[in-house]
Scaffold this motif. Structure first.
Motif, PDB file in Angstrom:
ATOM      1  N   ILE A 151       0.917  -1.260   0.013  1.00 50.23           N
ATOM      2  CA  ILE A 151      -0.079  -0.072   0.144  1.00 50.23           C
ATOM      3  C   ILE A 151       0.865   1.283   0.016  1.00 50.23           C
ATOM      4  CG2 ILE A 151      -1.644   1.302   1.451  1.00 50.23           C
ATOM      5  CD1 ILE A 151      -2.847  -1.466   2.316  1.00 50.23           C
ATOM      6  N   GLU A 152       2.016   1.324   0.874  1.00 51.94           N
ATOM      7  CA  GLU A 152       2.855   2.334   0.824  1.00 51.94           C
ATOM      8  C   GLU A 152       3.471   2.600  -0.625  1.00 51.94           C
ATOM      9  OE1 GLU A 152       5.162   1.650   4.165  1.00 51.94           O
ATOM     10  OE2 GLU A 152       3.700   2.382   5.530  1.00 51.94           O
ATOM     11  N   ARG A 153       3.599   1.683  -1.431  1.00 54.89           N
ATOM     12  CA  ARG A 153       4.331   1.541  -2.563  1.00 54.89           C
ATOM     13  C   ARG A 153       3.182   2.284  -3.709  1.00 54.89           C
ATOM     14  NH1 ARG A 153       6.013  -3.517  -1.673  1.00 54.89           N
ATOM     15  NH2 ARG A 153       4.680  -4.422  -3.385  1.00 54.89           N
ATOM     16  N   GLY A 154       1.748   2.470  -3.174  1.00 54.03           N
ATOM     17  CA  GLY A 154       0.708   2.977  -4.137  1.00 54.03           C
ATOM     18  C   GLY A 154       0.196   1.615  -4.754  1.00 54.03           C
ATOM     19  N   VAL A 155       0.282   0.342  -4.172  1.00 50.62           N
ATOM     20  CA  VAL A 155      -0.671  -0.659  -4.513  1.00 50.62           C
ATOM     21  C   VAL A 155      -1.959  -0.677  -4.226  1.00 50.62           C
ATOM     22  CG1 VAL A 155      -0.774  -3.291  -4.705  1.00 50.62           C
ATOM     23  CG2 VAL A 155       1.250  -2.029  -5.002  1.00 50.62           C
TER      24      VAL A 155
END
Length: 268
Positions: A151-155
């Motif tokens: 999620i922190e990678r934008g997934v």
């Protein structure tokens, strides 16, 4: 001396080239005849090396009654080698990448053992770049770090479960058939799709055997299954009177059936 010769050979010098160059460094300007005498090699092999060293810019040639040669400084030589090596690396990277088969071959692997499957699931999640679909009754805490990092990678992470699961991050899009918390363990179902490229399916039963694949058809079918569970859940919540059942073995006897008896009794 032997070590220096070996090191120079690592950078493209022949053994004779290295001996000639080192001799010139140690003794200064010299003719081919004198170099051959100093290193006890034939004049033909020494002159051949002199030609190589001169062509590669490692020595100077001084004209006179007798041709003499002088070694270029090691700093200059090594700078030339470094520059050429870097240039060659860039060229090789570019050209070899063009030749490489970029499309990964399709595979379907069977993986046994709960810990092995869980480790593979973590590995696949760590590679996610765009979207993750997860259909499970496993506690999400077992994948907490991988889900949060994704999620922190934008997934985008989408989870479906029949009963409510505790989610380790507020950005997880969680759909559930029931608001009752999941209590049935060991868990029965785990379906994972990452970036519409790879998929996993397994359960946590007496014999833990799972499937891991990038086969396009399997990835699409598992993705459709997860999406259909979400669509069906949302539809039946909004139109409970239109629930459809077809009386199959899957509905009535399978342990992994979509609706367990308790849920049906509460809803009907």
């Amino acid at each position: 001396m032997t070590e220096l010769v070996t090191k120079l050979m690592d950078f493209g010098f022949t053994k004779t080239d290295a001996l000639v160059y080192i001799n010139l460094l140690k003794n200064g300007r010299a003719s081919g005849y004198k170099i051959a005498k100093d290193i006890s090699l034939s004049r033909s092999s020494v002159y051949s090396s002199i030609d190589n060293l001169y062509s590669n810019g490692c020595i100077f040639m001084l004209d006179g009654e007798t041709k003499e040669y002088e070694a270029k400084s090691p700093d200059l030589i090594l700078s030339q080698i470094e520059k050429k090596t870097i240039e060659n690396i860039h060229i090789l990277k570019k050209e070899l990448s063009r030749m490489m088969l970029h499309e990964e071959k399709e595979f379907i692997y069977n993986i046994s053992g709960y810990e092995n499957l869980l480790q593979k699931a973590k590995e696949v999640l760590s590679q996610a770049q765009v979207e993750v679909y997860l259909n499970t009754d496993f506690p999400l805490e077992i994948l907490e770090n991988e889900l949060i990092e994704a999620i922190e990678r934008g997934v985008r992470v989408i989870v479906f479960s029949f009963n409510k699961l505790s989610t380790p991050h507020p950005s997880i899009e969680h759909y559930s058939r029931s608001e009752e918390k999941e209590k049935r363990y060991p868990s029965h179902r785990f379906m994972l799709v990452v970036d519409m490229k790879k998929a996993m399916v397994f359960s946590h039963r007496a014999e833990v055997l799972g499937l891991y694949s990038n086969n396009r058809l399997l990835v699409k079918m598992i993705s459709e299954h997860i999406h259909s569970d979400i669509y069906l859940t949302e539809y039946e919540k909004s139109e409970p009177e239109k629930r459809c059942r077809i009386g199959t073995i899957h509905e009535l006897e399978n342990d992994m059936v979509i609706d367990n008896k308790k849920w049906l009794e509460n809803e009907i």
